[in-house]
Design a protein around this motif. Sequence first.
Motif, PDB file in Angstrom:
ATOM      1  N   LEU A   1       1.297  -5.593  -7.588  1.00 19.26           N
ATOM      2  CA  LEU A   1       1.210  -3.884  -6.824  1.00 19.26           C
ATOM      3  C   LEU A   1      -0.788  -4.317  -6.346  1.00 19.26           C
ATOM      4  O   LEU A   1      -1.228  -3.771  -4.824  1.00 19.26           O
ATOM      5  N   MET A   2      -1.473  -4.837  -7.105  1.00 22.85           N
ATOM      6  CA  MET A   2      -3.274  -5.271  -6.590  1.00 22.85           C
ATOM      7  C   MET A   2      -3.035  -6.463  -7.258  1.00 22.85           C
ATOM      8  O   MET A   2      -3.835  -6.910  -8.343  1.00 22.85           O
TER       9      MET A   2
ATOM     10  N   VAL B   1      -0.248   0.750 -14.199  1.00 23.30           N
ATOM     11  CA  VAL B   1       1.081   0.114 -12.982  1.00 23.30           C
ATOM     12  C   VAL B   1       0.335  -0.077 -11.719  1.00 23.30           C
ATOM     13  O   VAL B   1       0.411  -1.205 -11.246  1.00 23.30           O
ATOM     14  N   LEU B   2      -0.612   0.714 -11.009  1.00 16.41           N
ATOM     15  CA  LEU B   2      -1.030   0.447  -9.548  1.00 16.41           C
ATOM     16  C   LEU B   2      -2.208  -0.739  -9.918  1.00 16.41           C
ATOM     17  O   LEU B   2      -2.128  -1.688  -8.537  1.00 16.41           O
ATOM     18  N   LYS B   3      -2.880  -1.312 -10.835  1.00  8.60           N
ATOM     19  CA  LYS B   3      -3.297  -1.893 -11.321  1.00  8.60           C
ATOM     20  C   LYS B   3      -2.705  -3.906 -11.871  1.00  8.60           C
ATOM     21  O   LYS B   3      -3.547  -4.740 -11.360  1.00  8.60           O
TER      22      LYS B   3
ATOM     23  N   LYS C   1       0.964  -0.996  -0.073  1.00  3.29           N
ATOM     24  CA  LYS C   1       0.324  -0.074  -0.061  1.00  3.29           C
ATOM     25  C   LYS C   1       1.101   1.522   0.032  1.00  3.29           C
ATOM     26  O   LYS C   1       0.310   2.318  -0.535  1.00  3.29           O
ATOM     27  N   ALA C   2       1.983   0.926   1.092  1.00  4.73           N
ATOM     28  CA  ALA C   2       3.255   2.344   0.972  1.00  4.73           C
ATOM     29  C   ALA C   2       3.127   2.794  -0.276  1.00  4.73           C
ATOM     30  O   ALA C   2       3.853   3.545  -1.140  1.00  4.73           O
TER      31      ALA C   2
ATOM     32  N   LEU D   1       3.591   6.336  -5.180  1.00  6.00           N
ATOM     33  CA  LEU D   1       3.556   5.920  -6.837  1.00  6.00           C
ATOM     34  C   LEU D   1       2.442   7.829  -6.820  1.00  6.00           C
ATOM     35  O   LEU D   1       2.805   8.659  -7.904  1.00  6.00           O
ATOM     36  N   ILE D   2       1.246   7.256  -6.754  1.00  7.30           N
ATOM     37  CA  ILE D   2       0.397   7.670  -6.543  1.00  7.30           C
ATOM     38  C   ILE D   2       0.668   9.832  -6.674  1.00  7.30           C
ATOM     39  O   ILE D   2       0.507  11.255  -7.143  1.00  7.30           O
TER      40      ILE D   2
END
Lengths: 839, 734
Positions: free
Chosen positions: A664-665, A658-660, A612-613, A618-619
């Motif tokens: 990472l997820m 990237v986040l998805k 999560k960190a 990134l965000i």
Amino acid sequence: GLLLVKIEKMLPATRHSLAEFSLLTLLFYIFTLFLYFLFCPVLHNLLDKLLNVKQASDMPAVQKSRHRIDPDAIPSPIQVIEDDRAKCTEPFNTGVRGQVPPLVTTNFQAKDQGNASPRFVRCTAYNVPCTADMAKQSQVPLAAVIKPLATLPPDETPPYLVDHGEAGPVRCNRCKAYMCPYMQFIEGGRRFQCGFCSCVTEVPPHYFQHLDHTGKRVDCYDRPELSLGSYEFVATVDYCKNNKIPQPPAFIFLIDVSYNAVKSGMVNIVCQELKTLLDYLPRENPEMDSVVRVGFVTYNKVLHFYNVKASLAQPQMLVVSDVSDMFVPLLDGFLVNVNESRLVIESLLDQIPEMFADTRETETVFGPVIQAGLEALKAADCSGKLFVFHTSLPIAEAPGKLKNREDKKLVGTDKEKSLFQPQVGFYNTLAKECVAQGCCVDLFLFPNQYVDVATLGVVPVSTGGSIYKYTYFQAQSDTERFLNDLRRDIQKLVGFDAVMRVRTSTGIRATDFFGSFFMSNTTDVELAGLDCDKAITVEFKHDDKLSEETGALMQCAVLYTSCSGQRRLRVHNMAVNCCSQLADLYRNCETDTIINFFSKYAFRGLLNNPTKAVRDTLINQCAQILACYRKNCASPSSAGQLILPECMKLLPVYLNCVLKSDVLMPGADVSLDDRAYLRQLISGMDVTESHIFFYPRLLPLTKLESGSLPMAVRDSEERLSKGGVYLLETGLHLFLWVGASVQQELLLNIFGTQSFSQIDPSLTSLPVLDNPFSQRLRDIIESFRAQRSRYMKLMVVKQEDKAELIFRHFLVEDKSVSGGASYVDFLCHMHKEIRQLLS
Amino acid sequence: MATYQEFIQQNEDRDGVRFSWNLWPSSRLEATRLVVPVSCLFTPLKERPDLPPVQYEPVLCSRANCKAVLNPLCQVDFRAKIWACNFCFQRNPFPPSYAGISEVNQPAELMPQFSTIEYIVQRGPTPPLIFLYVVDTCLEEEDLQALKESLQMSLSLLPPNALVGLITFGRMVQVHELSCEGIAKSYVFRGTKDLSSKQIQVGGDKGRPPQPENAGVFVFITRFLQPVHRVDMNLTDLLGELQRDPWPVPQGKRPLRSTGVALSVAVGLLEGTFPNTGARVMLFIGGPPTQGPGMVVGDELKTPIRSWHDIQKDNARHLKKATKYYEAMANRSAVNGHCIDIYACALDQTGLLEMKCLSNLTGGHIVMGDSFNTSLFKQTFQRVFSKDYNGDFRMAFGGVLEVKEMGIGGTSQWKVCGINPSTTLALYFEVVNQHNAPVPQGGRGVIQFVTQYQHSNTQRRIRVTTIARNWADAQSQIQHIESSFDQEASAVLMARLGVFRAESEEGPDVLRWLDRQLIRLCQKFGQFNKDDPTSFKLSESLSLYPQFMFHLRRSPFLQVFNNSPDESSYYRHHFVRQDLTQSLIMIQPILYSYSFHGPPEPVLLDSSSILPDRILLMDTFFQLVIYHGETIAQWRKAGYQEMAEYENFKQLLLAPLDDAQEILQTRFPMPRYIDTEHGGSQARFLLSKVNPSQTHNNLYAWGQVLRGAPILTDDVSLQVFMDHLKKLAVSSSA
């Protein structure tokens, strides 16, 4: 130009207070998820029935009602790609400093005019802020993605080979930069001033040349090192390990012959294939035989070495059962020339599958296998590559023994990071030894369950090797993919025992490196092996002010042993502009490269930080980049408006991808091994590969013209027509999506069947049909495969079939099952973040 | 009654036993006073073509701690069908199968001529013999070639059902799998790491499920040990393809030789698969172990291998550790009844000193030569597989000797493992009766030797020898005792004690001990007037004994000068296992003289026997020296033997050659054959053995005509030795 996204018009919710916005969004999410999970199939049927009547355009009306934002109004990757393609009509000349090259998705020709081609080096920004403060303010990462041995298209000239004679390449006395176009010759050509450190060095007599009236050497255009961005030097013995001209490299094949390996058919396939494949060992001159020697080992709980000396009538097997302290039991006859020992090798490869056909041994070792290969290379005093074909978690008693630690419960907790770290320290030590010997390890995995890729991958990743993973390998359906990967992996151009050094002009410094390699100090990137597909991402930081006048220079020198055993230096030079205006930075950056950097940065961060960190960081950084732009560069406008720089307008959509990503997820069905595998895979990707990996290419196949591809559509379910057929390419997979009410003509042309229900979803290749459509489609698939470093297996996905879930996972603009936001939602979220930063 | 000479000979012929004393003193003190202990040389498997084995089990005394075997010396009550054990006096009924016996119908074991009898016993299936070759590959090309040929040849000599195995070693140790199909496989072990027996078995039993064919009678057959008939083609090919150790040996280094680990693998393999089965590990080495456990010398050539000098100075770095390692291995092997042979062929030492226990403790052979490419090795090796009158190998396995004595001690048992017909053991007895309670007069002491072994035809056999001697009162019957003295046997028995001591004590201490014993014996039995050396006289039964001692003192068994530690170990190894005749030859070599003056004759081992017109043939057991006297040598050089008119000279030259040939044909190990002449460098072999009655010191002092050849030595001559002995023996202060 700037793109102004007028949020107010589209999303009334933003007018409400923050609390309301969140509440509404949340409620909406819950509702959607609820529907999705419980009524997914039902819902679809219902919607489809409704839609069939109402649908006027090819856009499902109901989607519009879901988000009240017109997806066409937000930045479209497809549009950006198409615009860039349209813009690029002439070859790209590298001579202009600070110029942004065409996108990776654009076909173009590069002409080396003093800077390295974008095929070798791509930067996040081509205008670097002059000061560290500016850089910090913008938060735009300064990085280059370098692919030192990249393969060039046939119409581009490969780097020239320069020989400076016995004294070796001419270099700056102080910083040791190699002769390059940035060296300034002075005093009538007797000395030169280094562009990197400004030190003045005498020109060696044999290299002296007069200068013309502009101060250029008159032989400037005769010498690649004075006029080109990329070239190679012949290295002298001083550049060799132990001051000895290196031996030709060797390839060692280490094949797991435990029960699973034999039963899955892997052993048989590998042995059969090697018989022909050995004729295609890498060589620089296609006329000559390869000088690469080969050796063979099979193993389960013990190791079997083979003596395949040419003089033997039959190969001999030497079994080493004491795996606790690995050694090579033979010297002569283990590494042989293929042509000389052909008969013995063929006999061996014929006999291996027979010998182990009845094996009941299920346990394997892994550490000793690599040790064995390493020791063999040590004994032969050469560098080389190990090809390890492995099936299972190494639980047999031996160094590097592992236990099953897969624990899904840890996912999402602070302890998740430990799952990406190696289980034991053994492999790190081993990797270090491998690098010291120039022993690169390529790992082919055929797991049926958890094998701990995070640990097994340590050595391949640290030695510049590759990992290939074929989960639930089945001879029938996976052979093609495996063999194509293997063929390519064996044949591809590769260098050994490499050291890469990035030098920069004063004011800027390479501070961090990402990729498959090992570093024992802060400057030298050591690569036991370096192939044409491996890219290294380098991050730069300021350590002083830069001047707009001189720009910033970078020289990447890779010292390596070629596959013919020659020691060489490949040099790539890159000059970028320096700017004192933030606007210049934002105008000359490349989002694809930034995403490449961010993904590698984030994926490495996973080792030490909670997932999560990592995501939040990134965000936050992206929000800062965009906020900085808004604050400093954009023309004033209302605070509710999201304003994105032209060059970065895709940053939110790509960042969301990237986040998805599974790393990472992860969805519930994504194993730890898969995540570790992807994490390691991405660390070596260049921009082209990372781009398609994060934003797959989705092609509608309704009409196919020869010569050009149909225009891609955005990765969203909204873009799919029930009546159409789509091809989706991710760089690792290929999907052929068939709409439920597909036109019969398409069915006939592609599958040769009359009805949708007759399509066999287990197809891995399309039937060869005698019609132009089929021909063209298969050509397209072939050409796609040819572009990628890994073979993409084709999967036929029928709409509403179970397998569609997998396919939908790659429709990255949509909400994902595992909770990833849709593009629109994420954009809103970014907007919110930016507004927060600005207020 | 026959003379003692005849009695002794008869005993030796029938039972293979020679006692130092053929009358036994009746108490411990008296026994001690005799100086030479009551002891015997026993040849357990002495060849007895006239003795057919019986096909039934021996009858044992029923007392649990006795279990003596029924023998001709037992008292038998034929009517009651009861026999009395002559060791514990237990009265035992005969088993039912003996119901038909009577005075006129006696079983063989009760007949006096069957004091030695051999039983064939049936105890389950008999496992085949096992031969495990352990071959050093750090050899010169031609040496390896010769060895390979010898090994290939030996396959044809093995019984077809025997199991064979092959281990090769150099820097690594390779255990070869001998199955017939496909790729030749071998298991490789690092030569630097000792492996436990378990690890070896684990290493061996991997990779493939047990084959059904192997699940028959012998569950334990592994793929490393296979019947000769099934794999001889394969093994011949395998041996043919055997290469020298491929690892490069840098300048100034010895090849890395992992003898220790190779042996450990061999011992472990047999231990794990065939414990208590007849098995022979045959180790072939061409140099010293240079790495891993059991290493004798490092691989640096500049550090030479230990010499006696180093050992005395306590300068032999690896000696203790290596010896301990090999001893532990020898013990493991002995426990399992496996024997280990060492065939060491090299110009330098190979570490026999450290490794000798392997053979000594397991009854294996040691053969030492210069090269595998010599007839000495080839013939000797071939002779290992020689066959007896029945066509059976002259080798037996897993031997266990049990000795039961009456009135002397209890029962003792030794594991001998490998035995051949000439293996001769020395047994020393102790009379336990105290002086005040001597063994009653007129009784007889009885000793029973029970040797259990696996015959080379795989039968389990038990050979039982029961002998008896009269007890004598040392006070009143000292003359009788003296005349029952067997000086030949005693010399050998004392020599063996000396050699035993020499293994652990300093050389001079052993010699002093031996001298003291001799002086005491002379004091006890000599006839003399006090302090008058000239009056000293020894009876006939002791007359040769001092001379044996003289030569023993000079022998390589006690003198290490001029011998390497390996050579000493080698000589001692053979000395302690040969029979009496051979042992005597070793102590005092025999010398034959050939001349025109008459038929060949034995002559004194004395420098005076070396004459110009003689040809001498000396047999030291280890060497056969033919020495041509000065004149003969000149004639031979001039080529007279080629001329028809000197046919007799040719005959003379040939005579010793023929005699030598006869010895060369039969002896194991084959002796080194030396053909030399007056002034030849090899003549030293003869000159170092003969009694130096004429030396450069006394040559002219005697004022006589020169006869014989002076020896350049400071050693004392027999004459001086005897004079000295007499002086000491008669001295009242001694």
